[in-house]
Scaffold this motif. Sequence first.
Motif, PDB file in Angstrom:
ATOM      1  N   SER A 154      -2.673 -10.331  -2.321  1.00  0.00           N
ATOM      2  CA  SER A 154      -3.170  -9.567  -3.463  1.00  0.00           C
ATOM      3  C   SER A 154      -3.035  -8.060  -3.293  1.00  0.00           C
ATOM      4  CB  SER A 154      -4.646  -9.908  -3.706  1.00  0.00           C
ATOM      5  OG  SER A 154      -5.447  -9.439  -2.635  1.00  0.00           O
ATOM      6  N   GLY A 155      -2.854  -7.580  -2.056  1.00  0.00           N
ATOM      7  CA  GLY A 155      -2.833  -6.148  -1.802  1.00  0.00           C
ATOM      8  C   GLY A 155      -4.219  -5.539  -1.729  1.00  0.00           C
ATOM      9  N   GLU A 156      -5.256  -6.353  -1.892  1.00  0.00           N
ATOM     10  CA  GLU A 156      -6.629  -5.844  -1.808  1.00  0.00           C
ATOM     11  C   GLU A 156      -6.877  -5.299  -0.417  1.00  0.00           C
ATOM     12  OE1 GLU A 156     -11.244  -7.460  -2.266  1.00  0.00           O
ATOM     13  OE2 GLU A 156      -9.552  -8.780  -2.692  1.00  0.00           O
ATOM     14  N   ARG A 157      -7.588  -4.163  -0.364  1.00  0.00           N
ATOM     15  CA  ARG A 157      -7.815  -3.513   0.918  1.00  0.00           C
ATOM     16  C   ARG A 157      -9.302  -3.233   1.126  1.00  0.00           C
ATOM     17  NH1 ARG A 157      -4.975   2.208  -0.466  1.00  0.00           N
ATOM     18  NH2 ARG A 157      -3.618   0.807  -1.603  1.00  0.00           N
ATOM     19  N   ARG A 158      -9.687  -3.169   2.375  1.00  0.00           N
ATOM     20  CA  ARG A 158     -11.039  -2.727   2.721  1.00  0.00           C
ATOM     21  C   ARG A 158     -10.984  -2.040   4.068  1.00  0.00           C
ATOM     22  NH1 ARG A 158     -13.854  -6.055   6.334  1.00  0.00           N
ATOM     23  NH2 ARG A 158     -12.888  -8.096   6.722  1.00  0.00           N
ATOM     24  N   ILE A 198       0.856  -1.181   0.000  1.00  0.00           N
ATOM     25  CA  ILE A 198       0.000   0.000   0.000  1.00  0.00           C
ATOM     26  C   ILE A 198       0.893   1.231   0.000  1.00  0.00           C
ATOM     27  CG2 ILE A 198      -0.185  -0.153   2.526  1.00  0.00           C
ATOM     28  CD1 ILE A 198      -2.885   1.215   2.338  1.00  0.00           C
ATOM     29  N   TYR A 214      -3.168 -11.231   6.365  1.00  0.00           N
ATOM     30  CA  TYR A 214      -3.618  -9.843   6.355  1.00  0.00           C
ATOM     31  C   TYR A 214      -2.735  -8.978   7.248  1.00  0.00           C
ATOM     32  CZ  TYR A 214      -7.815 -11.960   4.411  1.00  0.00           C
ATOM     33  OH  TYR A 214      -8.676 -12.678   3.625  1.00  0.00           O
ATOM     34  N   VAL A 266      -5.553  -5.240   4.855  1.00  0.00           N
ATOM     35  CA  VAL A 266      -4.914  -5.369   3.551  1.00  0.00           C
ATOM     36  C   VAL A 266      -4.422  -6.799   3.375  1.00  0.00           C
ATOM     37  CG1 VAL A 266      -3.097  -4.513   2.033  1.00  0.00           C
ATOM     38  CG2 VAL A 266      -4.213  -2.952   3.642  1.00  0.00           C
ATOM     39  N   SER A 267      -4.786  -7.419   2.260  1.00  0.00           N
ATOM     40  CA  SER A 267      -4.328  -8.770   1.955  1.00  0.00           C
ATOM     41  C   SER A 267      -2.841  -8.765   1.662  1.00  0.00           C
ATOM     42  CB  SER A 267      -5.097  -9.326   0.750  1.00  0.00           C
ATOM     43  OG  SER A 267      -4.492 -10.517   0.272  1.00  0.00           O
TER      44      SER A 267
END
Length: 227
Positions: free
Chosen positions: A127-131, A80, A107, A123-124
């Motif tokens: 994958s870097g996917e965040r919520r 991130i 995470y 943040v994963s």
Amino acid sequence: PQATDGRRMVYRDDATGELIYGELGTKIRRVVFKAKPDDLPEWMPSRDFSMVALQFESRPNRPGFVAIVRIDGKGYRELIREQRPQEFGGPLDPVGGMVNWSWDNRYLLIQLVNQDPQRILIVSTTSGERRELFSQKNGEFRPCAFSPDGRFVACICRPPLGIPGRSRLFMLPVQGGEPHLVTDGPSSNFDLFDWTADGRYLVVLSPQFDKPALQLLPVKDGAADGE
């Protein structure tokens, strides 16, 4: 400064910028990452010491960011980075203040500071996917820690600087929902250390007989389960 589980450690040599992994009682010692001495990151190893999270502050020519690297020094990648949309004329997501690992290493818990409201992201690490887990307009949510089963995040919410009040210990459901107040304490000498590995207790610093004391707070399903 160093992080250790009693057998392994990660520490930083400020003179060289090297982040070093070592094992107590052996001669194993390796450089995990080397930074510039004038640009040293904060760091936190995963609970099994297989990876290290690196948190770099923003600089005049570079936004702040969080990266991870394997303990063998390989697999470095950013997760991130501050976003600077032109319409805002500055950083949208200043990174800093807190990075914490989930117990399964999947995470990172990252706090975004210098904005109102402050935000906590999950943040994963793959994958870097965040919520967004939670945002807080008044006060400061930290430190925070994942439960061993990954269902909850325990957080201390402190009153805004200079404003009297009590610090509160909240439980945040990872899958969504309102935070649940577990207990509170004085604004000073009240802190969260971590969960026990079985998920049955929170280790907290709380005054007892007017002196700071480490205590175990029993919890179950995101709520207090006794004194």
